[in-house]
Design an enzyme around this catalytic site. Structure first.
Site, PDB file in Angstrom:
ATOM      1  N   GLY A   1       0.795   0.398  11.017  1.00 50.91           N
ATOM      2  CA  GLY A   1       1.262  -0.046   9.703  1.00 50.91           C
ATOM      3  C   GLY A   1       2.236   0.958   9.090  1.00 50.91           C
ATOM      4  O   GLY A   1       2.664   1.917   9.744  1.00 50.91           O
TER       5      GLY A   1
ATOM      6  N   VAL B   1       1.907   3.302   6.457  1.00 49.77           N
ATOM      7  CA  VAL B   1       1.418   4.691   6.351  1.00 49.77           C
ATOM      8  C   VAL B   1       0.954   5.200   7.723  1.00 49.77           C
ATOM      9  O   VAL B   1       1.278   6.323   8.130  1.00 49.77           O
ATOM     10  CB  VAL B   1       0.254   4.798   5.339  1.00 49.77           C
TER      11      VAL B   1
ATOM     12  N   THR C   1     -12.685  -6.739   6.980  1.00 47.44           N
ATOM     13  CA  THR C   1     -11.988  -5.582   7.555  1.00 47.44           C
ATOM     14  C   THR C   1     -12.453  -4.294   6.883  1.00 47.44           C
ATOM     15  O   THR C   1     -12.755  -3.304   7.544  1.00 47.44           O
ATOM     16  CB  THR C   1     -10.458  -5.754   7.424  1.00 47.44           C
TER      17      THR C   1
ATOM     18  N   ASN D   1     -18.276  -0.046  11.449  1.00 37.47           N
ATOM     19  CA  ASN D   1     -17.997   0.254  12.860  1.00 37.47           C
ATOM     20  C   ASN D   1     -17.457   1.672  13.052  1.00 37.47           C
ATOM     21  O   ASN D   1     -17.854   2.387  13.972  1.00 37.47           O
ATOM     22  CB  ASN D   1     -17.005  -0.768  13.438  1.00 37.47           C
TER      23      ASN D   1
ATOM     24  N   LYS E   1     -20.669   8.755  13.614  1.00 40.94           N
ATOM     25  CA  LYS E   1     -22.042   9.275  13.690  1.00 40.94           C
ATOM     26  C   LYS E   1     -22.407   9.558  15.150  1.00 40.94           C
ATOM     27  O   LYS E   1     -22.930  10.626  15.477  1.00 40.94           O
ATOM     28  CB  LYS E   1     -22.986   8.215  13.102  1.00 40.94           C
TER      29      LYS E   1
ATOM     30  N   TYR F   1      -9.936  -7.225  -1.848  1.00 39.81           N
ATOM     31  CA  TYR F   1      -9.420  -5.898  -1.515  1.00 39.81           C
ATOM     32  C   TYR F   1     -10.173  -4.814  -2.298  1.00 39.81           C
ATOM     33  O   TYR F   1     -10.727  -3.880  -1.717  1.00 39.81           O
ATOM     34  CB  TYR F   1      -7.930  -5.850  -1.843  1.00 39.81           C
TER      35      TYR F   1
ATOM     36  N   TYR G   1     -23.558   6.983   4.498  1.00 38.30           N
ATOM     37  CA  TYR G   1     -23.604   7.571   5.855  1.00 38.30           C
ATOM     38  C   TYR G   1     -23.608   9.095   5.775  1.00 38.30           C
ATOM     39  O   TYR G   1     -24.193   9.771   6.610  1.00 38.30           O
ATOM     40  CB  TYR G   1     -22.419   7.094   6.703  1.00 38.30           C
TER      41      TYR G   1
ATOM     42  N   THR H   1       2.083   3.889  -2.895  1.00 39.47           N
ATOM     43  CA  THR H   1       2.884   4.726  -2.003  1.00 39.47           C
ATOM     44  C   THR H   1       4.024   3.896  -1.426  1.00 39.47           C
ATOM     45  O   THR H   1       3.847   2.718  -1.127  1.00 39.47           O
ATOM     46  CB  THR H   1       1.977   5.273  -0.879  1.00 39.47           C
TER      47      THR H   1
HETATM   48  P1  NAD Z   1      -0.118  -1.766   6.043  1.00 48.02           P
HETATM   49  O1  NAD Z   1      -0.502  -3.178   5.765  1.00 48.02           O
HETATM   50  O2  NAD Z   1       1.296  -1.459   6.380  1.00 48.02           O
HETATM   51  O3  NAD Z   1      -1.030  -1.139   7.187  1.00 48.02           O
HETATM   52  C1  NAD Z   1      -2.326  -1.577   7.481  1.00 48.02           C
HETATM   53  C2  NAD Z   1      -2.480  -1.626   8.997  1.00 48.02           C
HETATM   54  O4  NAD Z   1      -3.802  -2.057   9.317  1.00 48.02           O
HETATM   55  C3  NAD Z   1      -1.530  -2.624   9.658  1.00 48.02           C
HETATM   56  O5  NAD Z   1      -0.930  -2.043  10.778  1.00 48.02           O
HETATM   57  C4  NAD Z   1      -2.449  -3.783  10.042  1.00 48.02           C
HETATM   58  O6  NAD Z   1      -1.955  -4.515  11.161  1.00 48.02           O
HETATM   59  C5  NAD Z   1      -3.731  -3.053  10.331  1.00 48.02           C
HETATM   60  N1  NAD Z   1      -4.935  -3.892  10.207  1.00 48.02           N
HETATM   61  C6  NAD Z   1      -5.226  -4.766   9.212  1.00 48.02           C
HETATM   62  N2  NAD Z   1      -6.415  -5.350   9.448  1.00 48.02           N
HETATM   63  C7  NAD Z   1      -6.884  -4.832  10.618  1.00 48.02           C
HETATM   64  C8  NAD Z   1      -8.044  -5.055  11.397  1.00 48.02           C
HETATM   65  N3  NAD Z   1      -8.980  -5.935  11.016  1.00 48.02           N
HETATM   66  N4  NAD Z   1      -8.190  -4.356  12.557  1.00 48.02           N
HETATM   67  C9  NAD Z   1      -7.238  -3.471  12.965  1.00 48.02           C
HETATM   68  N5  NAD Z   1      -6.109  -3.234  12.264  1.00 48.02           N
HETATM   69  C10 NAD Z   1      -5.939  -3.914  11.105  1.00 48.02           C
HETATM   70  O7  NAD Z   1      -0.556  -0.938   4.750  1.00 48.02           O
HETATM   71  P2  NAD Z   1      -0.318   0.606   4.373  1.00 48.02           P
HETATM   72  O8  NAD Z   1       0.444   0.629   3.113  1.00 48.02           O
HETATM   73  O9  NAD Z   1       0.155   1.359   5.533  1.00 48.02           O
HETATM   74  O10 NAD Z   1      -1.819   1.040   4.018  1.00 48.02           O
HETATM   75  C11 NAD Z   1      -2.619   1.804   4.915  1.00 48.02           C
HETATM   76  C12 NAD Z   1      -3.971   2.067   4.277  1.00 48.02           C
HETATM   77  O11 NAD Z   1      -3.821   2.809   3.063  1.00 48.02           O
HETATM   78  C13 NAD Z   1      -4.739   0.788   3.912  1.00 48.02           C
HETATM   79  O12 NAD Z   1      -6.101   0.976   4.180  1.00 48.02           O
HETATM   80  C14 NAD Z   1      -4.523   0.661   2.433  1.00 48.02           C
HETATM   81  O13 NAD Z   1      -5.577  -0.022   1.804  1.00 48.02           O
HETATM   82  C15 NAD Z   1      -4.449   2.128   1.997  1.00 48.02           C
HETATM   83  N6  NAD Z   1      -3.672   2.256   0.757  1.00 48.02           N
HETATM   84  C16 NAD Z   1      -2.324   2.115   0.767  1.00 48.02           C
HETATM   85  C17 NAD Z   1      -1.624   2.204  -0.434  1.00 48.02           C
HETATM   86  C18 NAD Z   1      -0.119   2.050  -0.489  1.00 48.02           C
HETATM   87  O14 NAD Z   1       0.436   2.052  -1.581  1.00 48.02           O
HETATM   88  N7  NAD Z   1       0.581   1.947   0.618  1.00 48.02           N
HETATM   89  C19 NAD Z   1      -2.313   2.444  -1.624  1.00 48.02           C
HETATM   90  C20 NAD Z   1      -3.696   2.565  -1.585  1.00 48.02           C
HETATM   91  C21 NAD Z   1      -4.370   2.489  -0.390  1.00 48.02           C
END
Ligand code: NAD
Ligand code: UDP
Length: 310
Positions: free
Chosen positions: A11, A13, A91, A98, A104, A144, A158, A174
């Site tokens: 993804g 980040v 998820t 998982n 653990k 979410y 945990y 971000t």
């Molecule tokens: P993104 O949607 O670009 O990345 C999420 C990644 O997770 C994707 O590659 C997607 O294919 C993968 N994914 C989704 N469901 C999945 C599953 N069931 N199994 C395996 N892979 C799965 O989002 P991002 O902006 O890169 O965010 C990354 C993390 O950071 C997320 O957990 C998000 O909640 C958290 N986050 C991001 C922000 C932001 O502003 N970008 C803010 C707060 C939290």
């Protein structure tokens, strides 16, 4: 050299994180189901013998021997996480179970990418980690927000019950290169609209605020958190405290792209938080971390990226 599992590694980040961890000399396993991420984000890493890409869904158990786990798998933009809300909460919750089970079993340290959304539409401003939040349990954002809140509960339990070495960060909005151009988040939307001279779509009156963090600052915060002192679990806010209204962001993007776009005002989104700003005192104290890249500088890099692909 550490062996590191990054879930959601393809993804926005996650792909930057995989790149940085490899650069620092680690071995990285990137696990992703490619829902919102894509192979394109990590294709440049595939030649690296210390990088491995695995198609897998975190709602199913996964077994591997690693030292650290960064649990990022979860769609992050409202249009994507609302597309299949049941899958989104699965998820977060089953993914956490998982990955915590794995941590653990193999005695790995595990970081959870939590979110400022755990504060919901906050009554406390700026948001400190001790604030419990104001979240709707059944609105369009709940799959979410509540998924991430449950994941935090699981991480803490945990840790308390099974002594798993956890690190929880609450990430604030971000942005940066490799955001999905159609993911509907405000920074990517406004830049793409501006570059195409299309109307800039503000939901509501544009007076709602967000505090935008550039992706490199987030990576630094994440890595410092994983390397923080033993026993420090967080949750800790990782975000840039400089707060802007959405209208200010729209004006800034128009000016910086030299766009002819007009701003239009559309109906507000349901349950849209009105204000959001991190209190980062804890991150400063525990991680000696604060963001270095301010909005103008980060936007230049992000606009350059979108110019290439739009
Ligand atoms: P993104 O949607 O670009 O990345 C999420 C990644 O997770 C994707 O590659 C997607 O294919 C993968 N994914 C989704 N469901 C999945 C599953 N069931 N199994 C395996 N892979 C799965 O989002 P991002 O902006 O890169 O965010 C990354 C993390 O950071 C997320 O957990 C998000 O909640 C958290 N986050 C991001 C922000 C932001 O502003 N970008 C803010 C707060 C939290
Ligand atoms: N927003 C907007 N126009 C857009 C996209 C988003 O006005 O084209 C607003 C949205 O209503 C919210 C803010 O920008 O108030 C941030 O939205 P985003 O989806 O980026 O993040 P989140 O709401 O999850 O913080």
């Amino acid at each position: 050299m550490k062996k590191i599992l990054v879930t959601g590694g393809a993804g926005f980040v996650g792909s930057h994180l995989c790149e940085r961890l490899l650069k620092e000399g680690n071995e990285v396993i990137c696990l992703d189901n490619f829902f919102t991420g894509s192979k394109k984000n990590v294709v440049h890493l595939l030649d690296n013998p210390y990088f491995e890409l695995v198609r897998h869904d975190v709602t199913m158990p996964y077994f591997v021997e690693v030292d650290h786990i960064y649990n990022l798998a979860c769609p992050a933009s409202p249009i994507h996480y609302q597309y299949n809300p049941i899958k989104t909460i699965k998820t977060s919750v089953m993914g956490a179970i998982n990955m915590l089970g794995l941590a653990k079993r193999i005695n790995a340290k595990i970081l959870q990418a939590s979110t400022s959304e755990v504060y919901g539409d906050p009554n406390v401003h700026p948001q400190t980690e001790s604030y419990w939040g104001n979240v709707n349990t059944w609105g369009p954002r709940s799959c979410y927000d509540e998924g991430k809140r449950s994941a935090e509960t699981l991480f803490m339990d945990y840790n308390i019950q099974n002594k798993v070495d956890i690190k929880v960060i609450r990430i604030f909005n971000t942005y940066g290169p490799r955001m999905h151009p159609n993911d509907g988040r405000v920074v990517s939307n406004f830049i793409v609209q501006a570059l195409q001279n299309k109307d800039i779509t503000i939901y509501g009156d544009g007076q709602q605020t967000r505090s935008f963090q550039y992706v490199d600052d987030l990576l630094e915060g994440m890595i410092r958190m994983v390397n923080s002192r033993d026993g420090f679990t967080g949750p800790v806010n990782i975000g840039n405290p400089n707060e802007f209204t959405i209208l200010e962001l729209a004006e800034k993007v128009i000016e910086m792209t030299g766009s002819k776009s007009k701003i239009i005002f559309l109906p507000p989104s349901k349950d849209d938080p009105t204000r959001r700003q991190p209190d980062i005192s804890l991150a400063k104290k525990e991680l000696d971390w604060s963001p270095k890249i301010q909005l103008n500088e980060g936007l230049v890099k992000t606009i350059d990226f979108f110019r290439e692909i739009v």
